[in-house]
Motif scaffolding. Structure first.
Motif, PDB file in Angstrom:
ATOM      1  N   ARG A 267       0.839  -1.182   0.000  1.00  0.00           N
ATOM      2  CA  ARG A 267       0.000   0.000   0.000  1.00  0.00           C
ATOM      3  C   ARG A 267       0.881   1.241   0.000  1.00  0.00           C
ATOM      4  O   ARG A 267       2.092   1.168   0.175  1.00  0.00           O
ATOM      5  N   SER A 268       0.310   2.400  -0.174  1.00  0.00           N
ATOM      6  CA  SER A 268       1.088   3.639  -0.221  1.00  0.00           C
ATOM      7  C   SER A 268       1.835   3.818   1.092  1.00  0.00           C
ATOM      8  O   SER A 268       1.407   3.354   2.148  1.00  0.00           O
ATOM      9  N   ALA A 269       2.950   4.526   1.031  1.00  0.00           N
ATOM     10  CA  ALA A 269       3.780   4.716   2.216  1.00  0.00           C
ATOM     11  C   ALA A 269       3.015   5.410   3.327  1.00  0.00           C
ATOM     12  O   ALA A 269       3.266   5.200   4.507  1.00  0.00           O
ATOM     13  N   ARG A 270       2.069   6.261   2.952  1.00  0.00           N
ATOM     14  CA  ARG A 270       1.320   7.009   3.956  1.00  0.00           C
ATOM     15  C   ARG A 270       0.484   6.081   4.827  1.00  0.00           C
ATOM     16  O   ARG A 270       0.230   6.357   6.001  1.00  0.00           O
ATOM     17  N   SER A 271       0.044   4.934   4.256  1.00  0.00           N
ATOM     18  CA  SER A 271      -0.823   4.034   4.997  1.00  0.00           C
ATOM     19  C   SER A 271      -0.066   2.968   5.772  1.00  0.00           C
ATOM     20  O   SER A 271      -0.652   2.153   6.461  1.00  0.00           O
ATOM     21  N   LEU A 272       1.263   2.981   5.656  1.00  0.00           N
ATOM     22  CA  LEU A 272       2.064   1.982   6.350  1.00  0.00           C
ATOM     23  C   LEU A 272       2.351   2.427   7.774  1.00  0.00           C
ATOM     24  O   LEU A 272       2.620   3.606   8.030  1.00  0.00           O
ATOM     25  N   ASP A 273       2.301   1.481   8.701  1.00  0.00           N
ATOM     26  CA  ASP A 273       2.754   1.823  10.036  1.00  0.00           C
ATOM     27  C   ASP A 273       4.272   1.654  10.089  1.00  0.00           C
ATOM     28  O   ASP A 273       4.901   1.224   9.147  1.00  0.00           O
ATOM     29  N   TYR A 274       4.882   1.984  11.217  1.00  0.00           N
ATOM     30  CA  TYR A 274       6.349   2.011  11.303  1.00  0.00           C
ATOM     31  C   TYR A 274       6.974   0.652  11.031  1.00  0.00           C
ATOM     32  O   TYR A 274       7.960   0.547  10.327  1.00  0.00           O
ATOM     33  N   SER A 275       6.384  -0.401  11.590  1.00  0.00           N
ATOM     34  CA  SER A 275       6.971  -1.728  11.444  1.00  0.00           C
ATOM     35  C   SER A 275       6.957  -2.177   9.988  1.00  0.00           C
ATOM     36  O   SER A 275       7.895  -2.816   9.518  1.00  0.00           O
ATOM     37  N   GLU A 276       5.895  -1.829   9.246  1.00  0.00           N
ATOM     38  CA  GLU A 276       5.827  -2.216   7.834  1.00  0.00           C
ATOM     39  C   GLU A 276       6.858  -1.445   7.018  1.00  0.00           C
ATOM     40  O   GLU A 276       7.497  -1.985   6.125  1.00  0.00           O
ATOM     41  N   GLU A 277       7.019  -0.160   7.303  1.00  0.00           N
ATOM     42  CA  GLU A 277       8.020   0.638   6.595  1.00  0.00           C
ATOM     43  C   GLU A 277       9.416   0.091   6.840  1.00  0.00           C
ATOM     44  O   GLU A 277      10.248   0.017   5.937  1.00  0.00           O
ATOM     45  N   GLU A 278       9.671  -0.270   8.084  1.00  0.00           N
ATOM     46  CA  GLU A 278      10.979  -0.818   8.434  1.00  0.00           C
ATOM     47  C   GLU A 278      11.223  -2.132   7.714  1.00  0.00           C
ATOM     48  O   GLU A 278      12.326  -2.400   7.230  1.00  0.00           O
ATOM     49  N   ALA A 279      10.174  -2.956   7.607  1.00  0.00           N
ATOM     50  CA  ALA A 279      10.313  -4.241   6.925  1.00  0.00           C
ATOM     51  C   ALA A 279      10.637  -4.050   5.456  1.00  0.00           C
ATOM     52  O   ALA A 279      11.466  -4.762   4.888  1.00  0.00           O
ATOM     53  N   VAL A 280       9.974  -3.052   4.833  1.00  0.00           N
ATOM     54  CA  VAL A 280      10.237  -2.777   3.421  1.00  0.00           C
ATOM     55  C   VAL A 280      11.666  -2.299   3.225  1.00  0.00           C
ATOM     56  O   VAL A 280      12.377  -2.721   2.310  1.00  0.00           O
ATOM     57  N   SER A 281      12.125  -1.388   4.102  1.00  0.00           N
ATOM     58  CA  SER A 281      13.468  -0.823   3.954  1.00  0.00           C
ATOM     59  C   SER A 281      14.545  -1.874   4.173  1.00  0.00           C
ATOM     60  O   SER A 281      15.653  -1.756   3.661  1.00  0.00           O
ATOM     61  N   LYS A 282      14.230  -2.907   4.963  1.00  0.00           N
ATOM     62  CA  LYS A 282      15.209  -3.935   5.254  1.00  0.00           C
ATOM     63  C   LYS A 282      15.074  -5.161   4.347  1.00  0.00           C
ATOM     64  O   LYS A 282      15.780  -6.137   4.525  1.00  0.00           O
TER      65      LYS A 282
END
Length: 386
Positions: A267-282
């Motif tokens: 989903r769009s970055a705006r709808s991601l919570d912190y843990s999901e963003e971190e998972a994507v970046s890693k």
């Protein structure tokens, strides 16, 4: 290989930093750092097939032919454009050592390893404009023949020269002329101690000797380095690409992205919570890793490139593995086993290069000859979970 380059870059970046003089372990730490740096550079030399870096005295200029050849087969980073453009994986150029005023040449190819396979050998001669204006109407073409001068005592033969190549050349032309002499170089390389001496004989179409003022080739004694007689060898040193090396691509540059590979679609970055963003970046992705030859101290003997982006793979391979992770079937099964905790000792798959490309290095060897060599598996083209 890539892990080693990563380690090398880390040590080189640390090499410039020095511990504080107030630190009691200053001397020990500095000594260990230098030892690690020396060991890392020595290992990198081995990757490039060398024991020591060539010692070059002063500023040297590479032949234009070798520069043009490099630009034909490699991009600005040295990455191979097309693996089928170059015959073999090594091209060596040698200048004439005789510097005779006559049309005779001698080449020292002792730097060529006997294990290298000679694929093609070419004699490059630069034809100058005729000095004489007489007899132009009588001669429009001439017969140029290249002979190998033989050691009659060694061969027990009365014949002192052997014809290697012969063809017609326009009298009025100017520029490079190339003669193939592969068999002569092959036989010369097999018999240690035989000197490769060449002689060029120029005749009219009727067979008589041609005036040297009418047909002239540049010599190493009186003409600019860019026009000196040159022997060019196309060889293969026996190294072959690994299974990851791409040999079926038209151009490696067209398939190597210039930015890290994106993470899994979501989903769009705006709808991601912190843990999901971190998972994507890693998530498993390709990251830049620039190897600077000048920083290593090799700029004196490497002509091109000045450095190259090796890239490296970093990130996790979490369950479930999507196709954007480029997983193998084995990695998918391993990921499932790990997720179900069927076997406690099984980890998640690893983020590693799944496509590698070769780079080209144009450099001076110990005898100040210019060499173009391709090295396999030097650039991570893409990353995947394996």
């Amino acid at each position: 290989m890539l892990m080693f380059v990563i380690s090398l870059a880390t040590f080189l970046s640390l090499g410039g930093a020095r511990p504080s003089l107030d630190n009691i372990n200053h001397f020990t730490t500095e000594k260990e750092s230098e030892e690690v740096r020396s060991s890392a550079i020595k290992r990198l030399l081995e990757v490039f097939g060398m024991d020591d870096p060539p010692a070059i005295q002063g500023h040297m200029q590479a032949p234009q032919y070798m520069l043009d050849l490099y630009n034909t087969v490699a991009n600005v980073d040295g990455v191979t454009k097309d693996p089928y453009l170059l015959e073999g994986n090594t091209v060596r150029s040698f200048f004439d050592k005789l510097h005779s005023e006559q049309v005779e040449f001698r080449f020292n190819v002792s730097t060529v390893a006997r294990s290298e396979k000679i694929l093609t050998a070419e004699l490059h001669l630069f034809k100058l404009r005729p000095q004489a204006t007489l007899s132009f109407n009588r001669h429009h073409f001439c017969q140029v023949s290249v002979y190998q001068l033989l050691d009659s005592i060694r061969t027990n033969n009365t014949q002192d020269k052997k014809l290697l190549s012969s063809r017609l050349i326009p009298v009025h032309s100017t520029g490079w002329e190339v003669f193939t002499i592969t068999q002569a170089v092959r036989s010369w390389m097999m018999e240690e101690g035989i000197n490769l001496r060449l002689q060029v004989v120029i005749r009219t179409l009727g067979g008589s000797q041609m005036e040297l003022k009418l047909i002239r080739f540049a010599s190493g004694r009186h003409h600019h380095q860019s026009k000196q007689p040159m022997l060019v060898l196309f060889t293969d040193d026996g190294r072959h690409p690994t299974a990851l090396e791409t040999t079926d691509e038209v151009s490696a540059t067209s398939v190597i992205p210039q930015a890290p590979l994106p993470g899994p679609p979501s989903r769009s970055a705006r709808s991601l919570d912190y843990s999901e963003e971190e998972a994507v970046s890693k998530a498993c992705q390709r990251l830049p890793l620039y190897v600077d030859f000048e920083e290593i101290g090799w700029s004196g003997w490497i002509v091109s490139p000045r450095g190259y982006n090796a890239y490296y793979c970093k990130g996790s391979c979490p369950f479930p593995l999507g196709q954007n992770m480029r997983p193998t079937n084995h990695a998918t099964v391993q990921s499932i086993i790990n997720a179900l905790k069927l076997i406690k000792s099984v980890d998640t798959p690893c983020c590693v290069p799944d496509k590698l490309f070769s780079i080209n290095l144009l450099y001076f060897d110990d005898d100040e000859n210019v060499v173009l060599k391709q090295y396999n598996d030097m650039v991570a083209g893409s990353c995947g979970c394996h």
